[in-house]
Design a protein around this motif. Sequence first.
Motif, PDB file in Angstrom:
ATOM      1  N   PRO A   1       6.229  16.072   8.834  1.00  0.00           N
ATOM      2  CA  PRO A   1       5.843  16.224   7.425  1.00  0.00           C
ATOM      3  C   PRO A   1       5.888  14.875   6.719  1.00  0.00           C
ATOM      4  O   PRO A   1       6.702  14.018   7.058  1.00  0.00           O
ATOM      5  CB  PRO A   1       6.908  17.166   6.854  1.00  0.00           C
ATOM      6  CG  PRO A   1       7.629  17.721   8.022  1.00  0.00           C
ATOM      7  CD  PRO A   1       7.512  16.722   9.126  1.00  0.00           C
ATOM      8  N   VAL A   2       5.016  14.715   5.724  1.00  0.00           N
ATOM      9  CA  VAL A   2       5.044  13.496   4.905  1.00  0.00           C
ATOM     10  C   VAL A   2       5.078  13.903   3.427  1.00  0.00           C
ATOM     11  O   VAL A   2       6.124  14.234   2.893  1.00  0.00           O
ATOM     12  CB  VAL A   2       3.844  12.568   5.225  1.00  0.00           C
ATOM     13  CG1 VAL A   2       3.917  11.288   4.369  1.00  0.00           C
ATOM     14  CG2 VAL A   2       3.856  12.176   6.697  1.00  0.00           C
ATOM     15  N   ASN A   3       3.924  13.932   2.779  1.00  0.00           N
ATOM     16  CA  ASN A   3       3.895  14.177   1.330  1.00  0.00           C
ATOM     17  C   ASN A   3       4.383  15.560   0.939  1.00  0.00           C
ATOM     18  O   ASN A   3       4.861  15.761  -0.179  1.00  0.00           O
ATOM     19  CB  ASN A   3       2.473  13.961   0.795  1.00  0.00           C
ATOM     20  CG  ASN A   3       2.041  12.516   0.886  1.00  0.00           C
ATOM     21  OD1 ASN A   3       2.886  11.617   0.882  1.00  0.00           O
ATOM     22  ND2 ASN A   3       0.751  12.269   0.984  1.00  0.00           N
ATOM     23  N   ILE A   4       4.269  16.512   1.831  1.00  0.00           N
ATOM     24  CA  ILE A   4       4.692  17.871   1.508  1.00  0.00           C
ATOM     25  C   ILE A   4       6.201  17.912   1.229  1.00  0.00           C
ATOM     26  O   ILE A   4       6.671  18.711   0.416  1.00  0.00           O
ATOM     27  CB  ILE A   4       4.292  18.842   2.647  1.00  0.00           C
ATOM     28  CG1 ILE A   4       4.242  20.277   2.131  1.00  0.00           C
ATOM     29  CG2 ILE A   4       5.210  18.711   3.854  1.00  0.00           C
ATOM     30  CD1 ILE A   4       3.520  21.232   3.046  1.00  0.00           C
ATOM     31  N   VAL A   5       6.954  17.023   1.864  1.00  0.00           N
ATOM     32  CA  VAL A   5       8.399  16.938   1.616  1.00  0.00           C
ATOM     33  C   VAL A   5       8.701  15.930   0.511  1.00  0.00           C
ATOM     34  O   VAL A   5       9.483  16.209  -0.406  1.00  0.00           O
ATOM     35  CB  VAL A   5       9.159  16.559   2.904  1.00  0.00           C
ATOM     36  CG1 VAL A   5      10.640  16.329   2.610  1.00  0.00           C
ATOM     37  CG2 VAL A   5       9.005  17.661   3.948  1.00  0.00           C
ATOM     38  N   LEU A   6       8.083  14.762   0.574  1.00  0.00           N
ATOM     39  CA  LEU A   6       8.337  13.733  -0.448  1.00  0.00           C
ATOM     40  C   LEU A   6       7.998  14.249  -1.849  1.00  0.00           C
ATOM     41  O   LEU A   6       8.753  14.028  -2.802  1.00  0.00           O
ATOM     42  CB  LEU A   6       7.517  12.480  -0.133  1.00  0.00           C
ATOM     43  CG  LEU A   6       7.884  11.731   1.155  1.00  0.00           C
ATOM     44  CD1 LEU A   6       6.910  10.582   1.396  1.00  0.00           C
ATOM     45  CD2 LEU A   6       9.320  11.209   1.100  1.00  0.00           C
ATOM     46  N   ASN A   7       6.863  14.952  -1.964  1.00  0.00           N
ATOM     47  CA  ASN A   7       6.466  15.474  -3.280  1.00  0.00           C
ATOM     48  C   ASN A   7       7.385  16.591  -3.752  1.00  0.00           C
ATOM     49  O   ASN A   7       7.646  16.731  -4.953  1.00  0.00           O
ATOM     50  CB  ASN A   7       5.016  15.973  -3.238  1.00  0.00           C
ATOM     51  CG  ASN A   7       4.015  14.845  -3.017  1.00  0.00           C
ATOM     52  OD1 ASN A   7       4.382  13.675  -3.017  1.00  0.00           O
ATOM     53  ND2 ASN A   7       2.764  15.206  -2.831  1.00  0.00           N
ATOM     54  N   HIS A   8       7.878  17.382  -2.810  1.00  0.00           N
ATOM     55  CA  HIS A   8       8.804  18.472  -3.153  1.00  0.00           C
ATOM     56  C   HIS A   8      10.025  17.931  -3.893  1.00  0.00           C
ATOM     57  O   HIS A   8      10.451  18.506  -4.909  1.00  0.00           O
ATOM     58  CB  HIS A   8       9.239  19.186  -1.862  1.00  0.00           C
ATOM     59  CG  HIS A   8      10.308  20.221  -2.068  1.00  0.00           C
ATOM     60  ND1 HIS A   8      10.017  21.518  -2.438  1.00  0.00           N
ATOM     61  CD2 HIS A   8      11.666  20.153  -1.958  1.00  0.00           C
ATOM     62  CE1 HIS A   8      11.155  22.202  -2.552  1.00  0.00           C
ATOM     63  NE2 HIS A   8      12.161  21.400  -2.258  1.00  0.00           N
ATOM     64  N   TYR A   9      10.563  16.814  -3.411  1.00  0.00           N
ATOM     65  CA  TYR A   9      11.770  16.273  -4.040  1.00  0.00           C
ATOM     66  C   TYR A   9      11.447  15.405  -5.253  1.00  0.00           C
ATOM     67  O   TYR A   9      12.263  15.309  -6.186  1.00  0.00           O
ATOM     68  CB  TYR A   9      12.613  15.530  -3.000  1.00  0.00           C
ATOM     69  CG  TYR A   9      13.272  16.521  -2.065  1.00  0.00           C
ATOM     70  CD1 TYR A   9      14.378  17.250  -2.488  1.00  0.00           C
ATOM     71  CD2 TYR A   9      12.748  16.794  -0.812  1.00  0.00           C
ATOM     72  CE1 TYR A   9      14.959  18.210  -1.665  1.00  0.00           C
ATOM     73  CE2 TYR A   9      13.317  17.740   0.028  1.00  0.00           C
ATOM     74  CZ  TYR A   9      14.422  18.453  -0.410  1.00  0.00           C
ATOM     75  OH  TYR A   9      14.985  19.412   0.393  1.00  0.00           O
TER      76      TYR A   9
END
Length: 354
Positions: A184-192
């Motif tokens: 995962p990349v942006n799906i996790v970074l954006n979540h936080y």
Amino acid sequence: MIKSRYNVIGVMSGTSLDGIDLAYLTFECNKKWTFEILNVVTIPYSQFWLEKLSKLIYLNLNDLKQIDVEYTVYLSNVINSFIDKYKIKDIDAICSHGHTALHQPKKGFTYQIGNQKKIAKLTQHKVVCDFRVQDVAFGGQGAPLVPIGDQLLFSDYKYCLNLGGFANVSFEDNNNRIAFDICPVNIVLNHYSKILGLEYDANGNIASEGKVDSLLLAKLNALEFYKLDFPKSLGLEWVNLNIIPIIDSHQLEVKDILRTVVEHIAVQISSVLNKQTTASVLISGGGVYNTFLIERLKAFCKNEIVIPSKLIIEYKEALIFGLLGVLKLRGETNCLASVTGASHDHSSGTIYTI
């Protein structure tokens, strides 16, 4: 009729929910495929659609079908506005990915909304869409689908790496195209980032101010998915089950979470790319703009990293789904068994006429 030149509109909506990418494209086949990107636009999602699309995996099938109807109308309106804005007249087909609602290939199931026959009627154009379902029916992952485009359009590069909601890579190995999701990349970074009231961490600035939590990093790197051989693919369901609970259990500041996740991404991607150390890597996708992530990736990666033009960075997936549609119209392979694990290569997608 098989032609040598096609004018199509490629449409893509990814898991990071950045918006709908549209590209008016020309493809020409003269021994090899060439392309031209003529007009592009990204339509950001409204808060209404952001909330609906982010909760799709929690809905039952009947509710999903209702949203599918609504989203098909919405997507058709977006496409029509794009056509009107640029006064586009010559269109062989609209080639649309739709938006992934559920992706569970191990259960033989994948569902992309916005792929209903109604889209052809509402746009008054031939539509090629729903590219993943057939591959899953043939025993494949239904993903990634972009590698055929990497092979036909970007063969000058050893590795084609996309940094979107997830990182995925494609490359030639023993005369076969190999591709898979890495992490995962942006799906996790954006979540936080959203915990801080931000849609994303611009340039990775917040992550750059944090500290790596070595224990969390070790747990993330030890996830079973990273030990699996390809073909393999990821979805939001996997992230919610495997990534988010581990991170949340450590109760870290957001900046330290982002810093640790960036390090995790760089470690996982470089572990794939470093298997060949004298190769060029073409990077596309919104993650390219996370300069801190790119900096950390360069620190781990032994290969030459190439960042292309802004058009390729932002619209490569819309471009390639345009090509997938053209290949379907020609009855040619657009889905590779070596990539997805399907029983055989095939020409995937559904063609709807007016």
